[in-house]
Design a protein around this motif. Structure first.
Motif: not given
Length: 683
Positions: A616-619, A640-647, A669-671
């Motif tokens: 879970g990437a943060q702003p 690049e910090a967004l992980g698979g499945g993060q929304r 947006l979903q990664a």
């Protein structure tokens, strides 16, 4: 293998390096009109720098360098190619000038409603540089009038004395019997050994005198420049240590060896955009989608292509600058709406317009700080806060963008700068949306059956707007969106194809002539790839008796016997009804063969991207951004910090080093695991 893909656009040159382990590194440099190879080396150099390597270290370890180029296309559009002399059958010298009496000369839709604009397309050919040569071959290939070699020598000498720099040869029925064209090439080389010669039987062995003439002239017009550029670029690459294979994207799909591309310059005209569609096809195969809409927002244009049932949709007679070409090409309609498109006030209509004029790479948008003073679409998104940086070396000047919009758009319209900037984005996205609709709905395709792929340096900024209300099943922004066309060059198979029109022959009698034609073409295409482990694909073009449109169907290896003929007939009826409608293929109407084709393909294996861990990437910060006329500080994430499945939910921005994804209010947006992003347009 280590692979490098290059795409030269109107504003930026992109490079993608894919190493042996599947790691991808990208680079970008401003394009360099007039010395395109400088921009190519600069883009590759930025990748080398980011990897801590020298340019020589990177190139010497590269197995394949694949290039999509618009050098020939730009020469055609700007009329800066070679002076061409045309040799044709005596009595048919006016073929280019007469053109076609139908199709209203390939006019764009808006001109069809204005009879004053119904002019014929302008070929890059002077009327005085056309010479007729006494000879005649009939439709069966029989020589009726032998070639008058003395008259041919005189015509060649006259054209050479007039200063032509390239010769196009297009004789009647040369696709059936090219002997006279071959002899004329020998005569040209006797008189002017260094002069480039294009034969219609080599580049467009298709029946259709006008289209074949256009294709031959365009190839001769662009070939000297394209060949010179490719030789110069390859020499510079070799001087910097490159010892691998240098291949060039074909506008018909796939890549071909550089020596073949130098001989068939017409196939490079839209090779850059074709790379994007090739990459879209590869993305769809990886994610399990067979029907996709490829949308590319670059610096100068907005391009749309289709992938249907896993294959790029091609046009048999594409047009470029209203000139019909008798070579198949990936069908990519385009409009002059891109990041560098100039926004302007139209006093005649009292309204805002965007494009088709472009600020190009230099002077570029006003925000680039390179001397541009006219407002562009990029200036509008900079003023609105949607984009705060572009690449590692280009600092964006928001004040300069505001001044340009204020002077040229806001004050003439009597509105504020922010309102004008929002209007520019709205107009541009409406134009993009309209082209997608024309490419799908007006061709009988339901957008709900398609996944829309948004790429190009500016695609992620606008897809949340132009994909609205299209009804597509899904939207995907690829992980390599800004360099997607460059990636397409390395994800495309090595491919050489030849096609030949035949004198129409009933399908039931076509076994021997079709088998003979395929047997003649197959060794030609295999030899161009140098043999080795290849896949050979054969096809025939079929149509109902006396119809104009044909359908191409694959032919299995082996003899074209009665069983193959019966199978072709059944598949033709089925394919015809898919195009025209159920019950539209009359079973008793004769079917005829009008063309054969052979393609040799060598796959290039591209490693799959490594999946990103779920996190879970943060702003990383907030930035003031305008939405619907109001500004607020909205979060900014790193792509690049967004992980698979993060929304994440909008409004917000997602930045990479090369582009910015704008998530508008009411959207999310979903990664995806491979680094791709899936915008959700309606929460």
């Amino acid at each position: 293998m280590q692979l490098i893909g290059i795409d030269t656009g109107g504003t930026f040159t992109d490079a993608v390096v894919l190493d042996h382990g599947g790691r991808t590194t990208v680079g970008k440099a401003l394009s360099t009109p007039g010395r395109v190879d400088d921009g190519v080396l600069a883009a590759v150099g930025t990748v080398a720098d980011s990897l801590g390597l020298t340019l020589r270290d990177l190139l010497s370890a590269t197995d394949v360098l694949a290039h999509g180029t618009t050098v020939g296309l730009n020469a055609l559009l700007t009329r800066s190619g070679a002076r061409v002399g045309l040799l044709t059958t005596a009595g048919f010298e006016s073929t280019p000038a007469i053109a076609k009496a139908t199709k209203l000369h390939h006019l764009p839709e808006e001109d069809l409603r204005a009879p004053s604009r119904w002019r014929k397309p302008d070929l890059p050919l002077r009327r005085g540089d056309v010479a007729g040569v006494p000879e005649r071959v009939d439709l069966t290939g029989e020589i009726i009038i032998p070639l008058d070699e003395e008259a041919a020598r005189a015509a060649i000498a006259r054209l050479v004395a007039a200063g032509v720099e390239s010769i196009a040869v297009c004789l009647l029925w040369a696709p059936v019997n090219p002997r006279h064209e071959h002899r004329i090439r020998e005569l040209v080389h006797e008189i002017a050994p260094d002069l480039h010669v294009t034969l219609s039987s080599d580049v467009a062995a298709r029946i259709g005198e006008y289209e074949r003439t256009c294709t031959t002239v365009v190839d001769a017009y662009t070939a000297p420049l394209v060949a010179s550029y490719l030789r110069r670029l390859e020499t510079r690459l070799r001087d910097h240590g490159f010892v691998g294979d240098f291949v060039v994207m074909r506008m018909g799909g796939g890549v071909q060896p550089a020596p073949v591309a130098r001989r068939q310059a017409v196939q490079t005209l839209r090779s850059g955009p074709a790379g994007g569609v090739s990459a879209t096809r590869a993305l769809g195969a990886r994610l399990g989608h067979a029907n996709l809409i490829a949308t590319d927002v670059g610096g100068t244009s907005f391009d749309v292509g289709l992938v249907i049932d896993g294959e790029p949709y091609s046009a048999r007679l594409p047009t470029i600058d209203r000139i019909p070409l008798a070579v198949p090409a990936v069908d990519i309609p385009s409009i002059g709406t891109g990041g560098g498109s100039i926004a302007w006030y139209d006093p005649a209509l009292g309204t805002l317009r965007v494009g088709p004029q472009s600020a190009a790479a230099r002077p570029g948008p006003a925000c680039y700080g390179l001397g541009g003073t006219r407002p562009t679409l990029t200036d509008a998104v900079v003023v609105l806060g949607y984009v705060t940086r572009l690449g590692a070396t280009l600092t964006l000047d928001r004040d300069a963008a505001s001044r340009a919009i204020d002077e040229h758009v806001a004050r003439p319209l009597g509105v504020g700068v922010i309102e004008a900037a929002e209007g520019i984005v709205q107009v541009a996205c409406a134009q993009m949306r309209d082209l997608v609709r024309r490419t799908t709905i007006q061709r009988g395709h339901d957008p709900s059956d398609f996944v829309l792929v948004a790429y190009g340096g500016a695609g992620p900024q606008y897809v949340g707007r132009y994909a609205e209300d299209l009804g597509v099943s899904e939207v995907i922004i690829p992980a390599l969106a800004p360099e997607f066309s460059a990636y397409g060059a390395i994800s495309a198979d090595l491919r050489v194809a030849e096609e030949r029109d035949l004198r129409p022959v009933p399908l039931v009698e076509a076994g021997p002539p079709v088998g003979a034609a395929l047997a003649e073409l197959e060794p030609e295409v295999v030899a161009q790839l140098g043999g080795g482990h290849l896949t050979v694909r054969r096809s025939v073009g079929l149509r109902f008796y006396r119809q104009l449109q044909r359908i191409d169907l694959p032919v299995p290896a082996g003899p074209v016997d009665a069983d193959v003929i019966e199978d072709l007939l059944a598949r033709f009826h089925k394919a015809y009804e898919l195009v025209v409608g159920p019950g539209s293929a009359p079973p008793d109407t004769p079917v005829e063969v009008v063309a054969v084709g052979v393609a040799a393909v060598r796959p290039i294996v591209v490693p799959e991207p490594s999946p990103r861990p779920r996190r879970g990437a943060q702003p990383v910060r907030t930035t003031p951004t305008w939405f619907s006329g109001q500004a607020d500080d909205w979060p900014v994430y790193r792509w690049e910090a967004l992980g698979g499945g993060q929304r994440i939910t909008g409004p917000c921005l997602v930045e990479s080093d090369q582009t910015t994804v704008v998530v508008y209010p009411g959207q999310a947006l979903q990664a995806l695991p491979g680094g791709d992003l899936r915008p959700i347009l309606q929460e």
